[in-house]
Design a protein around this motif. Sequence first.
Motif, PDB file in Angstrom:
ATOM      1  N   LYS A  40       0.814  -1.213   0.000  1.00  0.00           N
ATOM      2  CA  LYS A  40       0.000   0.000   0.000  1.00  0.00           C
ATOM      3  C   LYS A  40       0.853   1.271   0.000  1.00  0.00           C
ATOM      4  N   GLY A  41       2.175   1.148  -0.231  1.00  0.00           N
ATOM      5  CA  GLY A  41       3.026   2.319  -0.401  1.00  0.00           C
ATOM      6  C   GLY A  41       3.470   3.004   0.880  1.00  0.00           C
ATOM      7  N   CYS A  42       3.328   2.395   2.013  1.00  0.00           N
ATOM      8  CA  CYS A  42       3.740   2.953   3.310  1.00  0.00           C
ATOM      9  C   CYS A  42       3.103   4.314   3.610  1.00  0.00           C
ATOM     10  N   PRO A  43       1.784   4.371   3.766  1.00  0.00           N
ATOM     11  CA  PRO A  43       1.146   5.635   4.129  1.00  0.00           C
ATOM     12  C   PRO A  43       1.593   6.069   5.529  1.00  0.00           C
ATOM     13  N   SER A  44       1.564   7.373   5.812  1.00  0.00           N
ATOM     14  CA  SER A  44       2.003   7.859   7.122  1.00  0.00           C
ATOM     15  C   SER A  44       1.043   7.435   8.229  1.00  0.00           C
ATOM     16  N   ILE A  45      -0.234   7.312   7.897  1.00  0.00           N
ATOM     17  CA  ILE A  45      -1.224   6.821   8.862  1.00  0.00           C
ATOM     18  C   ILE A  45      -2.303   6.079   8.087  1.00  0.00           C
ATOM     19  N   TYR A  46      -2.838   5.039   8.706  1.00  0.00           N
ATOM     20  CA  TYR A  46      -3.897   4.251   8.069  1.00  0.00           C
ATOM     21  C   TYR A  46      -4.876   3.810   9.149  1.00  0.00           C
ATOM     22  N   THR A  47      -6.159   3.969   8.888  1.00  0.00           N
ATOM     23  CA  THR A  47      -7.173   3.540   9.853  1.00  0.00           C
ATOM     24  C   THR A  47      -8.173   2.622   9.172  1.00  0.00           C
ATOM     25  N   ASN A  48      -8.716   1.689   9.939  1.00  0.00           N
ATOM     26  CA  ASN A  48      -9.816   0.865   9.469  1.00  0.00           C
ATOM     27  C   ASN A  48     -10.704   0.504  10.657  1.00  0.00           C
ATOM     28  N   SER A  49     -11.969   0.348  10.372  1.00  0.00           N
ATOM     29  CA  SER A  49     -12.946  -0.004  11.405  1.00  0.00           C
ATOM     30  C   SER A  49     -13.155  -1.508  11.392  1.00  0.00           C
ATOM     31  N   ALA A  50     -12.990  -2.119  12.550  1.00  0.00           N
ATOM     32  CA  ALA A  50     -13.207  -3.559  12.702  1.00  0.00           C
ATOM     33  C   ALA A  50     -13.260  -3.875  14.182  1.00  0.00           C
ATOM     34  N   ASP A  51     -13.835  -4.994  14.508  1.00  0.00           N
ATOM     35  CA  ASP A  51     -13.863  -5.481  15.885  1.00  0.00           C
ATOM     36  C   ASP A  51     -14.540  -4.501  16.855  1.00  0.00           C
ATOM     37  N   GLY A  52     -15.487  -3.722  16.371  1.00  0.00           N
ATOM     38  CA  GLY A  52     -16.225  -2.810  17.235  1.00  0.00           C
ATOM     39  C   GLY A  52     -15.479  -1.531  17.592  1.00  0.00           C
ATOM     40  N   GLY A  53     -14.457  -1.191  16.830  1.00  0.00           N
ATOM     41  CA  GLY A  53     -13.694   0.027  17.094  1.00  0.00           C
ATOM     42  C   GLY A  53     -12.902   0.422  15.868  1.00  0.00           C
ATOM     43  N   THR A  54     -11.825   1.188  16.074  1.00  0.00           N
ATOM     44  CA  THR A  54     -11.003   1.668  14.975  1.00  0.00           C
ATOM     45  C   THR A  54      -9.549   1.291  15.205  1.00  0.00           C
ATOM     46  N   TRP A  55      -8.941   0.665  14.205  1.00  0.00           N
ATOM     47  CA  TRP A  55      -7.523   0.352  14.228  1.00  0.00           C
ATOM     48  C   TRP A  55      -6.770   1.523  13.621  1.00  0.00           C
ATOM     49  N   ILE A  56      -5.724   1.986  14.296  1.00  0.00           N
ATOM     50  CA  ILE A  56      -4.917   3.115  13.838  1.00  0.00           C
ATOM     51  C   ILE A  56      -3.479   2.625  13.690  1.00  0.00           C
ATOM     52  N   GLN A  57      -2.927   2.792  12.488  1.00  0.00           N
ATOM     53  CA  GLN A  57      -1.552   2.385  12.229  1.00  0.00           C
ATOM     54  C   GLN A  57      -0.754   3.611  11.799  1.00  0.00           C
ATOM     55  N   SER A  58       0.256   3.975  12.588  1.00  0.00           N
ATOM     56  CA  SER A  58       1.055   5.179  12.334  1.00  0.00           C
ATOM     57  C   SER A  58       2.484   4.780  11.980  1.00  0.00           C
ATOM     58  N   LEU A  59       2.969   5.293  10.854  1.00  0.00           N
ATOM     59  CA  LEU A  59       4.325   5.003  10.398  1.00  0.00           C
ATOM     60  C   LEU A  59       5.335   5.603  11.373  1.00  0.00           C
ATOM     61  N   THR A  60       6.237   4.774  11.890  1.00  0.00           N
ATOM     62  CA  THR A  60       7.273   5.255  12.805  1.00  0.00           C
ATOM     63  C   THR A  60       8.645   5.275  12.151  1.00  0.00           C
ATOM     64  N   LYS A  61       8.857   4.407  11.147  1.00  0.00           N
ATOM     65  CA  LYS A  61      10.158   4.334  10.489  1.00  0.00           C
ATOM     66  C   LYS A  61       9.995   3.709   9.121  1.00  0.00           C
ATOM     67  N   LYS A  62      10.668   4.279   8.137  1.00  0.00           N
ATOM     68  CA  LYS A  62      10.694   3.726   6.789  1.00  0.00           C
ATOM     69  C   LYS A  62      12.161   3.452   6.466  1.00  0.00           C
ATOM     70  N   PHE A  63      12.461   2.292   5.902  1.00  0.00           N
ATOM     71  CA  PHE A  63      13.855   1.947   5.636  1.00  0.00           C
ATOM     72  C   PHE A  63      13.978   1.025   4.433  1.00  0.00           C
ATOM     73  N   VAL A  64      15.188   0.953   3.900  1.00  0.00           N
ATOM     74  CA  VAL A  64      15.501   0.061   2.790  1.00  0.00           C
ATOM     75  C   VAL A  64      16.360  -1.063   3.357  1.00  0.00           C
ATOM     76  N   ALA A  65      15.936  -2.287   3.156  1.00  0.00           N
ATOM     77  CA  ALA A  65      16.655  -3.468   3.650  1.00  0.00           C
ATOM     78  C   ALA A  65      17.863  -3.759   2.756  1.00  0.00           C
ATOM     79  N   ALA A  66      18.720  -4.655   3.208  1.00  0.00           N
ATOM     80  CA  ALA A  66      19.927  -5.027   2.465  1.00  0.00           C
ATOM     81  C   ALA A  66      19.596  -5.576   1.073  1.00  0.00           C
ATOM     82  N   ASN A  67      18.409  -6.152   0.922  1.00  0.00           N
ATOM     83  CA  ASN A  67      18.006  -6.704  -0.380  1.00  0.00           C
ATOM     84  C   ASN A  67      17.444  -5.628  -1.319  1.00  0.00           C
ATOM     85  N   GLY A  68      17.429  -4.362  -0.858  1.00  0.00           N
ATOM     86  CA  GLY A  68      16.967  -3.246  -1.686  1.00  0.00           C
ATOM     87  C   GLY A  68      15.478  -2.975  -1.601  1.00  0.00           C
ATOM     88  N   LEU A  69      14.744  -3.780  -0.849  1.00  0.00           N
ATOM     89  CA  LEU A  69      13.300  -3.577  -0.721  1.00  0.00           C
ATOM     90  C   LEU A  69      13.005  -2.589   0.406  1.00  0.00           C
TER      91      LEU A  69
END
Length: 96
Positions: A40-69
């Motif tokens: 999904k391109g590493c958005p800075s924040i992503y939310t979705n509603s499930a399980d009777g509430g809201t899941w919030i995912q906040s980007l804390t670090k973006k990096f390139v691994a040794a394999n280039g990914l």
Amino acid sequence: MGVRTATKAVSALALAGALSFGLGGSAFAVTSGPTNLTGKGCPSIYTNSADGGTWIQSLTKKFVAANGLQYGDYKVSFRTSAGTLVNEGTREYRCY
């Protein structure tokens, strides 16, 4: 009904069953837990509603691994319907 029409109808029903529409009109997949953000391109924040509430995912670090990914680390929280924020740890997803 032809095979092509029947296939389109089944596909439309499957898609309608897999998506729900939020208050803002945006679609989100009906899932349990936080959304898998791989691809999904590493958005800075992503939310979705499930399980009777809201899941919030906040980007804390973006990096390139040794394999280039490229990867992103996310802090995951769950806001209950009562408004309580619960820390659910961190997750790592591949960005592309």
